[in-house]
Design a protein around this motif. Structure first.
Motif, PDB file in Angstrom:
ATOM      1  N   GLU A  67       0.874  -1.167   0.000  1.00  0.00           N
ATOM      2  CA  GLU A  67       0.000   0.000   0.000  1.00  0.00           C
ATOM      3  C   GLU A  67       0.915   1.221   0.000  1.00  0.00           C
ATOM      4  N   GLU A  86       0.924   4.440   0.819  1.00  0.00           N
ATOM      5  CA  GLU A  86       1.113   5.289   1.988  1.00  0.00           C
ATOM      6  C   GLU A  86       1.874   4.544   3.090  1.00  0.00           C
ATOM      7  N   TRP A 145       2.001   6.857  10.834  1.00  0.00           N
ATOM      8  CA  TRP A 145       1.677   7.253   9.464  1.00  0.00           C
ATOM      9  C   TRP A 145       2.094   8.700   9.195  1.00  0.00           C
ATOM     10  N   GLU A 146       2.065   9.518  10.211  1.00  0.00           N
ATOM     11  CA  GLU A 146       2.387  10.948  10.069  1.00  0.00           C
ATOM     12  C   GLU A 146       3.859  11.247  10.330  1.00  0.00           C
TER      13      GLU A 146
END
Length: 154
Positions: A107, A109, A146-147
Protein backbone atom coordinates in the motif's frame (compact mmCIF):
# COMPACT_ATOMS: atom_id res chain seq x y z
CA UNK A 1 -12.61 4.60 13.69
CA UNK A 2 -8.92 4.96 14.46
CA UNK A 3 -6.27 3.93 12.04
CA UNK A 4 -4.13 0.88 12.93
CA UNK A 5 -0.52 1.42 13.89
CA UNK A 6 2.09 0.71 11.23
CA UNK A 7 2.93 -2.40 13.26
CA UNK A 8 -0.68 -3.62 13.10
CA UNK A 9 -1.06 -2.70 9.42
CA UNK A 10 2.13 -4.62 8.60
CA UNK A 11 0.68 -7.75 10.17
CA UNK A 12 2.06 -7.64 13.70
CA UNK A 13 4.92 -9.51 15.27
CA UNK A 14 5.29 -12.23 12.62
CA UNK A 15 5.36 -9.66 9.81
CA UNK A 16 8.00 -7.52 11.50
CA UNK A 17 10.11 -10.62 12.23
CA UNK A 18 9.81 -11.59 8.55
CA UNK A 19 10.95 -8.06 7.65
CA UNK A 20 13.98 -8.31 9.95
CA UNK A 21 14.90 -11.73 8.53
CA UNK A 22 14.55 -10.52 4.94
CA UNK A 23 16.49 -7.34 5.70
CA UNK A 24 19.33 -9.24 7.35
CA UNK A 25 19.52 -11.59 4.36
CA UNK A 26 19.67 -8.66 1.93
CA UNK A 27 22.38 -6.96 4.00
CA UNK A 28 24.46 -10.15 3.99
CA UNK A 29 24.13 -10.26 0.19
CA UNK A 30 25.22 -6.62 -0.21
CA UNK A 31 28.97 -6.36 -0.90
CA UNK A 32 29.38 -3.34 1.41
CA UNK A 33 26.90 -4.17 4.17
CA UNK A 34 28.07 -7.76 4.38
CA UNK A 35 30.97 -6.97 6.71
CA UNK A 36 29.03 -5.38 9.58
CA UNK A 37 26.22 -7.92 9.21
CA UNK A 38 28.49 -10.96 9.27
CA UNK A 39 30.73 -9.80 12.12
CA UNK A 40 31.52 -12.71 14.47
CA UNK A 41 30.72 -10.78 17.66
CA UNK A 42 27.19 -9.95 16.55
CA UNK A 43 24.55 -10.78 19.16
CA UNK A 44 23.21 -14.33 18.55
CA UNK A 45 19.63 -13.01 18.59
CA UNK A 46 20.42 -9.97 16.43
CA UNK A 47 17.51 -10.51 14.04
CA UNK A 48 14.99 -11.10 16.82
CA UNK A 49 16.21 -8.03 18.71
CA UNK A 50 16.02 -5.97 15.51
CA UNK A 51 12.45 -7.16 14.99
CA UNK A 52 11.55 -6.25 18.58
CA UNK A 53 13.05 -2.79 18.09
CA UNK A 54 11.24 -2.14 14.80
CA UNK A 55 7.99 -3.50 16.25
CA UNK A 56 8.21 -1.06 19.16
CA UNK A 57 9.12 1.87 16.92
CA UNK A 58 6.22 1.12 14.58
CA UNK A 59 3.62 1.01 17.35
CA UNK A 60 3.94 -2.51 18.73
CA UNK A 61 4.65 -3.70 22.25
CA UNK A 62 7.67 -2.31 24.14
CA UNK A 63 9.55 -5.64 24.22
CA UNK A 64 12.83 -4.09 23.09
CA UNK A 65 12.74 -1.49 25.85
CA UNK A 66 11.75 -4.08 28.42
CA UNK A 67 14.38 -6.67 27.52
CA UNK A 68 17.19 -5.17 25.42
CA UNK A 69 17.75 -1.51 26.18
CA UNK A 70 16.78 1.93 25.01
CA UNK A 71 17.56 4.25 22.12
CA UNK A 72 20.88 5.19 23.74
CA UNK A 73 21.85 1.51 23.63
CA UNK A 74 21.03 1.33 19.92
CA UNK A 75 22.87 4.55 19.07
CA UNK A 76 25.92 3.57 21.10
CA UNK A 77 26.16 0.24 19.26
CA UNK A 78 26.18 2.09 15.94
CA UNK A 79 28.33 5.08 16.86
CA UNK A 80 32.01 5.73 16.27
CA UNK A 81 32.36 4.14 12.85
CA UNK A 82 33.11 7.29 10.84
CA UNK A 83 31.17 8.51 7.82
CA UNK A 84 28.83 5.69 6.91
CA UNK A 85 26.43 7.64 4.72
CA UNK A 86 26.87 5.25 1.77
CA UNK A 87 26.18 2.28 4.03
CA UNK A 88 23.14 4.15 5.30
CA UNK A 89 21.83 4.57 1.78
CA UNK A 90 22.40 0.88 1.10
CA UNK A 91 20.69 -0.02 4.39
CA UNK A 92 17.56 1.94 3.41
CA UNK A 93 17.47 0.25 0.01
CA UNK A 94 17.80 -3.20 1.59
CA UNK A 95 15.00 -2.32 4.01
CA UNK A 96 12.72 -1.15 1.19
CA UNK A 97 13.32 -4.33 -0.81
CA UNK A 98 13.00 -6.50 2.29
CA UNK A 99 9.45 -5.20 2.76
CA UNK A 100 8.65 -6.87 -0.57
CA UNK A 101 10.52 -10.04 0.37
CA UNK A 102 8.60 -10.24 3.66
CA UNK A 103 5.26 -9.81 1.91
CA UNK A 104 4.30 -6.63 3.76
CA UNK A 105 1.27 -4.79 2.40
CA UNK A 106 2.04 -3.07 -0.89
CA UNK A 107 0.00 0.00 0.00
CA UNK A 108 1.73 3.22 -1.15
CA UNK A 109 1.11 5.29 1.99
CA UNK A 110 2.29 2.44 4.22
CA UNK A 111 5.42 1.87 2.17
CA UNK A 112 6.15 5.61 2.15
CA UNK A 113 5.83 5.71 5.94
CA UNK A 114 8.23 2.75 6.30
CA UNK A 115 10.79 4.35 3.99
CA UNK A 116 10.47 7.73 5.71
CA UNK A 117 11.06 6.03 9.06
CA UNK A 118 14.16 4.22 7.86
CA UNK A 119 15.60 7.35 6.23
CA UNK A 120 15.08 9.21 9.51
CA UNK A 121 16.52 6.31 11.55
CA UNK A 122 19.66 6.09 9.43
CA UNK A 123 20.14 9.84 9.77
CA UNK A 124 19.74 9.50 13.53
CA UNK A 125 22.36 6.74 13.65
CA UNK A 126 24.80 8.80 11.58
CA UNK A 127 24.76 11.67 14.09
CA UNK A 128 27.53 9.99 16.09
CA UNK A 129 30.32 9.13 13.61
CA UNK A 130 33.29 9.87 15.86
CA UNK A 131 34.79 7.24 18.14
CA UNK A 132 34.56 9.66 21.07
CA UNK A 133 30.92 10.51 20.35
CA UNK A 134 28.90 10.98 23.51
CA UNK A 135 25.44 9.49 23.03
CA UNK A 136 23.02 10.98 25.57
CA UNK A 137 21.96 8.42 28.20
CA UNK A 138 18.49 6.97 28.78
CA UNK A 139 16.91 8.03 25.47
CA UNK A 140 13.51 6.42 24.84
CA UNK A 141 12.89 4.29 21.77
CA UNK A 142 11.22 6.60 19.23
CA UNK A 143 7.72 5.99 17.92
CA UNK A 144 6.86 6.37 14.25
CA UNK A 145 3.37 6.57 12.76
CA UNK A 146 1.68 7.25 9.46
CA UNK A 147 2.39 10.95 10.07
CA UNK A 148 6.06 10.45 10.96
CA UNK A 149 7.98 10.80 14.20
CA UNK A 150 5.59 10.82 17.17
CA UNK A 151 8.01 10.92 20.07
CA UNK A 152 11.55 12.15 20.09
CA UNK A 153 13.99 9.79 21.75
CA UNK A 154 14.57 11.96 24.82
Amino acid sequence: MSRPTLYEFAGGESAILALAIAHHKRCLEDPELNHPFSHPDQHPQHVERLAAYWAEVLGGPPRFSETCGDQSTVLTLHSGHGDMSDLGRRFVECFTLAADDAGLPDEPEFRAALRAYMEWAVGDMLRYPDSDAAVPPAMRVPRWSWEGLQSEPA
